[in-house]
Design a protein around this motif. Structure first.
Motif, PDB file in Angstrom:
ATOM      1  N   GLY A   1       0.123   3.566  -2.455  1.00 56.58           N
ATOM      2  CA  GLY A   1      -1.194   4.008  -2.213  1.00 56.58           C
ATOM      3  C   GLY A   1      -2.576   3.441  -2.025  1.00 56.58           C
TER       4      GLY A   1
ATOM      5  N   SER B   1       1.790   8.020  -6.850  1.00 59.60           N
ATOM      6  CA  SER B   1       1.974   7.748  -5.657  1.00 59.60           C
ATOM      7  C   SER B   1       2.586   8.124  -4.290  1.00 59.60           C
TER       8      SER B   1
ATOM      9  N   ARG C   1      -4.537   2.099  -9.494  1.00 59.84           N
ATOM     10  CA  ARG C   1      -3.425   2.895  -9.950  1.00 59.84           C
ATOM     11  C   ARG C   1      -4.034   3.129 -11.248  1.00 59.84           C
TER      12      ARG C   1
END
Length: 411
Positions: free
Chosen positions: A360, A64, A5
């Motif tokens: 994700g 996401s 992320r």
């Protein structure tokens, strides 16, 4: 694939760039406007809640949920009208599964240490409880990742796509047969209950479909059923004779009636969130995986509840409307949207017990691409037969060329 992320900003820029490149070749229609309204609603949801929550969660929600959503518009473009996108994901998934088989059966030290450290740090339990969970996770194939979700889902996707090429299209190469066998093997060893259940139902439905239509490759399905029965008997013999009885009981209890069971306990876990469900919701990213990782309360195990809590009843109805209308379109062109249709059906089933729209990794990107691809094919439904005959001829030509090159190398 890896869902990093904090270093994924480059991925966001790449996806936005791809949308801009594809923009001019999209044959726009009213349904694209509906998807755009959903995207816009997700983005503005943060600014209309009664209280401010972490902007970090909002960013993770964009990362996401919004970035995968953009794959809808990529799939709607002329550049992606064929199945090449699906063809290209076979190689990396096949490689990940081969590595998963190696890690699972040979258990190299570096892999065992990595997986144990990650799982140990993720669980907030006492040593006795954790030891059982740790052992259980080691019985699940996971390849490069500490948990089996990626391999469990992607093995189902690869199995369905390989089955589509072999059984429905009757246009395949040896590599597709390898994908078909390896993905089915990994599907069961990943021990993802929803993926396994859907995979079995898919195989039953495909067998009936192939038998009724008298498809040439139906004998392969019969062989798979026979091999599965023999394989199951062998696994049962190994379990009963070589594994500890207490551990077998632990696995059965967890699989059948554990804190993560699909219906009773899982929905009881979300009782506290029902009060947060409103017509417009609490904002994008508020209850996702990012919230859990940032130390906030989250809903990582049911998208029907998470979407309703984040985006409200309005957002959930809009999302389900997009999915159901797309399924109705896919049903009318079922032969040409077989994989996309089955993938989207699995998504709606998995939403009961998983956050499939915001995890994700592979899943949300693929779901939105399938929605866009079905809509694109539906627009060209009068052209699909000729288009796919040409496409299959190209694939068969490539297969013949590969075989000729292999013969020349042997000589």
């Amino acid at each position: 694939m890896f869902g990093f992320r904090d270093v994924s900003f480059a991925l966001i820029l790449v996806v936005i760039g791809a949308v801009l490149v594809c923009y001019s070749s999209i044959r726009w229609k009213w349904f694209d406007g509906v998807v755009f309204v959903y995207l816009l609603y997700c983005l503005v949801s943060y600014f209309f809640v009664e209280y401010a929550y972490s902007f970090r969660l909002y960013y993770l929600g964009i990362r996401s949920q919004i970035v995968p959503l953009l794959f809808y518009f990529i799939a709607r473009s002329k550049q992606f009208k064929t199945d090449e996108f699906f063809e290209n994901f076979r190689q990396p998934l096949f490689f990940a599964m081969l590595c998963g088989v190696y890690f699972y059966f040979f258990q190299p030290y570096f892999y065992v240490s990595y997986k144990a450290d990650v799982i140990w740090n993720n669980f907030d339990s006492n040593v006795n409880d954790l030891s059982g969970k740790l052992l259980y996770e080691f019985t699940r194939m996971s390849s490069f990742w500490p948990h089996s979700y990626f391999i469990g889902y992607s093995s189902l996707f690869l199995f369905m796509y390989a089955a589509k090429k072999i059984v429905v299209d009757n246009c395949y190469r040896k590599f597709d047969l390898g994908c078909f066998a390896l993905s089915f093997f990994c599907l069961f060893f990943a021990q993802q209950r929803v993926s396994i259940a859907f995979g079995v139902l898919f195989l039953v439905a495909l067998t009936f479909y192939a038998t009724m239509r008298k498809l040439p490759a139906r004998n392969l399905l019969y062989m798979l059923w026979g091999g599965t029965i023999v394989f199951g008997i062998g696994i049962f013999f190994i379990v009963m004779n070589y594994l500890d009885v207490d551990f077998v009981e632990y696995i059965l209890n967890r699989s059948v009636n554990y804190e993560g069971s699909l219906v009773g306990d899982r929905f009881a876990l979300f009782d506290t969130f029902f009060k947060d469900i409103s017509f417009f919701g609490s904002g994008l990213g508020r209850y996702g995986h990012g919230a859990v990782e940032e130390g906030y309360m989250g809903i990582p195990d049911s998208d029907y509840i998470r979407v309703a809590a984040e985006l409200g009843i309005f957002g959930l109805v809009l999302l389900l409307g997009i999915c159901l209308y797309t399924l109705s379109c896919g049903l009318k062109i079922f032969k040409y949207a077989f994989f996309e249709f089955c993938t989207l059906c699995f998504c709606l089933v998995a939403m009961i017990g998983a956050a499939v729209w915001e995890l994700g990794t592979l899943q949300p990107f693929l779901y939105w691409f399938c929605i866009g691809h079905i809509q694109s094919k539906f627009d060209r439904r009068d052209e699909l037969q000729v288009e796919y005959e040409t496409y299959f001829e190209k694939i068969r030509g490539q297969g013949d060329k590969d075989e000729e090159d292999a013969v020349e190398e042997d000589e």
